[in-house]
Design an enzyme around this catalytic site. Structure first.
Site, mmCIF file in Angstrom:
data_model
loop_
_atom_site.group_PDB
_atom_site.id
_atom_site.type_symbol
_atom_site.label_atom_id
_atom_site.label_comp_id
_atom_site.label_asym_id
_atom_site.label_seq_id
_atom_site.Cartn_x
_atom_site.Cartn_y
_atom_site.Cartn_z
ATOM 1 N N ASP A 1 34.558 40.027 49.585
ATOM 2 C CA ASP A 1 33.748 39.061 50.146
ATOM 3 C C ASP A 1 33.398 37.960 49.100
ATOM 4 O OD1 ASP A 1 31.788 37.617 51.484
ATOM 5 O OD2 ASP A 1 30.746 39.332 52.102
ATOM 6 N N GLU B 1 33.156 34.446 19.844
ATOM 7 C CA GLU B 1 33.801 35.642 19.910
ATOM 8 C C GLU B 1 35.332 35.373 19.905
ATOM 9 O OE1 GLU B 1 35.608 38.420 22.932
ATOM 10 O OE2 GLU B 1 35.659 36.640 22.745
ATOM 11 N N CYS C 1 27.842 37.237 22.267
ATOM 12 C CA CYS C 1 27.297 36.101 22.653
ATOM 13 C C CYS C 1 26.212 35.600 21.775
ATOM 14 C CB CYS C 1 26.935 36.351 24.155
ATOM 15 S SG CYS C 1 28.172 36.816 25.223
ATOM 16 N N THR D 1 33.464 36.898 36.043
ATOM 17 C CA THR D 1 32.401 36.419 35.052
ATOM 18 C C THR D 1 32.994 35.808 33.807
ATOM 19 O OG1 THR D 1 32.071 38.804 34.045
ATOM 20 C CG2 THR D 1 30.577 38.328 35.744
ATOM 21 N N SER E 1 26.065 47.405 30.231
ATOM 22 C CA SER E 1 25.969 46.038 29.830
ATOM 23 C C SER E 1 24.609 45.570 30.063
ATOM 24 C CB SER E 1 27.323 45.311 29.455
ATOM 25 O OG SER E 1 27.423 44.676 30.669
ATOM 26 N N HIS F 1 20.319 34.332 28.059
ATOM 27 C CA HIS F 1 21.792 34.373 28.093
ATOM 28 C C HIS F 1 22.452 34.653 29.513
ATOM 29 C CE1 HIS F 1 25.901 35.253 27.224
ATOM 30 N NE2 HIS F 1 25.856 36.729 27.645
HETATM 31 N N1 CAA Z 1 27.135 39.526 49.554
HETATM 32 C C1 CAA Z 1 26.249 39.151 48.347
HETATM 33 N N2 CAA Z 1 26.033 40.047 47.517
HETATM 34 C C2 CAA Z 1 26.689 40.943 47.415
HETATM 35 C C3 CAA Z 1 27.854 41.328 48.069
HETATM 36 C C4 CAA Z 1 28.077 40.357 49.140
HETATM 37 N N3 CAA Z 1 29.231 40.650 49.883
HETATM 38 N N4 CAA Z 1 28.659 42.526 47.694
HETATM 39 C C5 CAA Z 1 27.825 42.704 46.360
HETATM 40 N N5 CAA Z 1 26.768 41.964 46.267
HETATM 41 C C6 CAA Z 1 25.741 41.934 45.088
HETATM 42 C C7 CAA Z 1 25.455 43.199 44.591
HETATM 43 O O1 CAA Z 1 24.421 43.727 45.340
HETATM 44 C C8 CAA Z 1 24.887 42.792 43.370
HETATM 45 O O2 CAA Z 1 23.730 42.171 43.329
HETATM 46 P P1 CAA Z 1 22.660 42.819 42.626
HETATM 47 O O3 CAA Z 1 22.883 43.229 41.012
HETATM 48 O O4 CAA Z 1 21.334 42.122 42.533
HETATM 49 O O5 CAA Z 1 22.203 44.157 43.069
HETATM 50 C C9 CAA Z 1 25.971 41.694 42.744
HETATM 51 O O6 CAA Z 1 26.726 41.228 43.943
HETATM 52 C C10 CAA Z 1 27.082 42.690 41.850
HETATM 53 O O7 CAA Z 1 27.696 43.340 42.527
HETATM 54 P P2 CAA Z 1 28.293 44.659 41.910
HETATM 55 O O8 CAA Z 1 27.124 45.399 40.881
HETATM 56 O O9 CAA Z 1 28.797 45.773 42.755
HETATM 57 O O10 CAA Z 1 29.382 44.103 40.771
HETATM 58 P P3 CAA Z 1 30.553 44.875 40.265
HETATM 59 O O11 CAA Z 1 30.393 46.242 40.142
HETATM 60 O O12 CAA Z 1 31.850 43.958 40.577
HETATM 61 O O13 CAA Z 1 30.181 44.400 38.794
HETATM 62 C C11 CAA Z 1 29.506 43.311 36.926
HETATM 63 C C12 CAA Z 1 29.421 43.216 38.238
HETATM 64 C C13 CAA Z 1 28.975 44.832 35.967
HETATM 65 C C14 CAA Z 1 28.541 42.008 36.507
HETATM 66 C C15 CAA Z 1 31.039 42.744 36.419
HETATM 67 O O14 CAA Z 1 31.579 41.631 36.712
HETATM 68 C C16 CAA Z 1 31.162 42.852 34.888
HETATM 69 O O15 CAA Z 1 31.487 44.049 34.242
HETATM 70 N N6 CAA Z 1 31.188 41.683 34.082
HETATM 71 C C17 CAA Z 1 31.272 41.762 32.711
HETATM 72 C C18 CAA Z 1 30.157 42.516 31.874
HETATM 73 C C19 CAA Z 1 28.912 41.401 32.076
HETATM 74 O O16 CAA Z 1 28.940 40.295 32.381
HETATM 75 N N7 CAA Z 1 27.762 41.916 31.400
HETATM 76 C C20 CAA Z 1 26.462 41.450 31.596
HETATM 77 C C21 CAA Z 1 25.594 41.757 30.538
HETATM 78 S S1 CAA Z 1 26.232 41.920 28.876
HETATM 79 C C22 CAA Z 1 26.218 40.329 28.623
HETATM 80 O O17 CAA Z 1 25.528 39.453 29.004
HETATM 81 C C23 CAA Z 1 27.228 39.928 27.409
HETATM 82 C C24 CAA Z 1 28.375 39.173 27.716
HETATM 83 O O18 CAA Z 1 28.296 37.763 28.037
HETATM 84 C C25 CAA Z 1 29.347 39.875 28.309
#
Ligand code: CAA
Length: 412
Positions: free
Chosen positions: A29, A81, A113, A156, A206, A242
């Site tokens: 979605d 990085e 980062c 991301t 993370s 960040h």
């Molecule tokens: N409509 C609206 N919102 C929705 C939705 C929909 N249909 N479906 C899901 N969402 C929301 C969820 O509720 C969630 O929001 P909340 O966190 O507020 O609850 C959000 O969308 C994301 O959903 P998920 O948690 O289910 O997403 P995911 O399991 O696909 O993972 C992630 C998200 C962990 C960020 C993943 O993209 C990832 O691993 N990214 C890389 C790691 C990262 O960015 N880490 C950040 C911290 S580390 C850091 O900052 C260093 C760096 O730069 C890497």
């Protein structure tokens, strides 16, 4: 002596992927990416762009738009990085491109980062120590965030560089040199092995590591303040974090509040509305560039700062907080103040025109780029064709021949 950021500029790729296109291709979605993560578009670097070309282009913009003489640069640091060699730093290529003085301290910093923030504090200390003797530091955050096609981290990704000139009596912001906090902990939340072009991440872990680091290094900073009340959220006109994805800054701001309150805030709490209002006032207004560009790793904190500075005429008093998080992990907390008259520089640092000129690419083109990235650094691979990607920049990576990276001539 006041030390801080005297000039700043962003430079990013000319191609972007629309998050709704990515969501549809992955059977997700689109609201998950646009509202759930807060991302609208994602900058995509072609194989002809790397951390060197992004960094040099950003630096040239910062120097030109703020009329800084390149011969005044005595320290050059590139935080990244996305290194291009196990031995040679990105910074030495940038030094050559910008024709900086030979008597220049030049190095690369790496801590995911957090690399550029570490460079920024090292540069400030260099100036505050008196060793700079009037010279300025050029600090560049340059990264290409790649997790790979179909990976959890795919929405991301992003790419771009932010270049900053750090000097005495800066025109934009001054750092508080004493109320700063640091944090280090060995964690496997995000990493990129030497053999991989793509990062590995334990995504949800993370986020937990990030939030733990935030509370710890804020506490470390405030323990050094004569009066911690002076740094309370109510006194801040903006809070920068960040920003790996826009929603993360909201989680960060909530943790910032919780750390100040010494208690958790859950959705039903009376405090939750205050946190929401504070986020709307101090955080959300400065995240539009992050939503357009995606994660640029070490530059993403400064992209939010650019957004704030370009809207300075509609902000309040100028004390701001800065939180840098580098997975792995290392983090820092600091405070800064905007300099009177900063609004006069809004046009020089605003990347709006650059972003408006970008071209949207299809999922097929994006996936082709991701496949080519795997081979673009191989020795004597087929020549890279910038025309194929409609890249108009004149400073480009042209491929590796005879084990040497080749770049086009830097203009100017
Ligand atoms: N409509 C609206 N919102 C929705 C939705 C929909 N249909 N479906 C899901 N969402 C929301 C969820 O509720 C969630 O929001 P909340 O966190 O507020 O609850 C959000 O969308 C994301 O959903 P998920 O948690 O289910 O997403 P995911 O399991 O696909 O993972 C992630 C998200 C962990 C960020 C993943 O993209 C990832 O691993 N990214 C890389 C790691 C990262 O960015 N880490 C950040 C911290 S580390 C850091 O900052 C260093 C760096 O730069 C890497």
């Amino acid at each position: 002596m006041d030390v801080g950021i005297d000039a700043i500029a962003f430079f990013g790729p000319q191609r972007y992927l629309d998050m709704a296109d990515l969501a549809r291709a992955r059977g997700v979605d689109p609201a998950k990416y646009t509202r759930g993560l807060g991302q609208l578009r994602m900058a995509i670097a072609t194989p002809c762009e790397d951390s060197v070309t992004l960094a040099a282009n950003a630096a040239a913009l910062a120097l030109k738009r703020f009329d800084v003489d390149p011969q005044q640069i005595g320290t050059l640091v590139v935080g990244t990085e996305t290194g291009i060699d196990h031995s040679k730093p990105v910074a030495v290529y940038v030094h050559e491109a910008l024709k900086l003085r030979r008597c220049c301290r030049t190095f690369e910093t790496k801590h995911a980062c957090y690399g550029a923030f570490a460079g920024l504090t090292a540069a400030s200390d260099w100036i505050l120590s008196g060793r700079a003797r009037g010279y300025k530091a050029l600090i560049i955050a340059s990264d290409i965030a790649r997790y790979g096609v179909g990976e959890l981290g795919e929405p991301t990704q992003g790419a771009g560089a932010v270049a900053m000139v750090v000097s005495e009596n800066p025109r934009l912001i001054t750092f508080d040199p004493l109320v700063t906090g640091d944090y280090t902990r060995q964690v496997m939340d995000f990493w990129r092995p030497l053999y991989s072009k793509f990062a590995f991440a334990d995504g949800h872990y993370s986020i937990a590591c990030y939030l733990e680091a935030l509370a710890a290094c804020r506490a470390d900073a405030l323990a050094k303040a004569a009066d911690a009340e002076e740094y309370a959220i109510a006194k801040l006109s903006a809070c920068f974090y960040h920003v790996p994805f826009v929603k993360m800054a909201k989680k960060a701001h909530q943790r910032h509040w919780e750390a100040e309150l010494g208690a958790g805030v859950s959705p039903g709490d009376q405090r939750a509305q205050e946190v929401e209002a504070s986020h709307g006032q101090r955080v959300a207004p400065w995240l539009s560039l992050n939503a357009e560009v995606g994660n640029i790793y070490t530059g993403s904190l400064f992209l939010a700062l650019i957004d704030y500075l370009r809207h300075r005429n509609r902000t309040g008093p100028g004390l701001v907080s800065l939180f840098s998080y580098g997975s792995g992990c290392g983090a820092a907390w600091g405070f800064a103040r905007t300099v009177p008259g900063v609004e006069g520089h809004a046009a020089a640092l605003d990347p709006a025109a650059q972003l408006a000129a970008r071209e949207r690419i299809s999922i097929e083109e994006y996936e082709e780029i991701m496949a080519l990235v795997e081979v673009a650094d191989r020795n004597d691979a087929a020549a890279l064709d910038a025309g194929r990607w409609h890249v108009h920049e004149s400073f480009l990576y042209q491929g590796t021949r005879d084990h040497v990276r080749r770049y086009s001539e830097f203009p100017g």
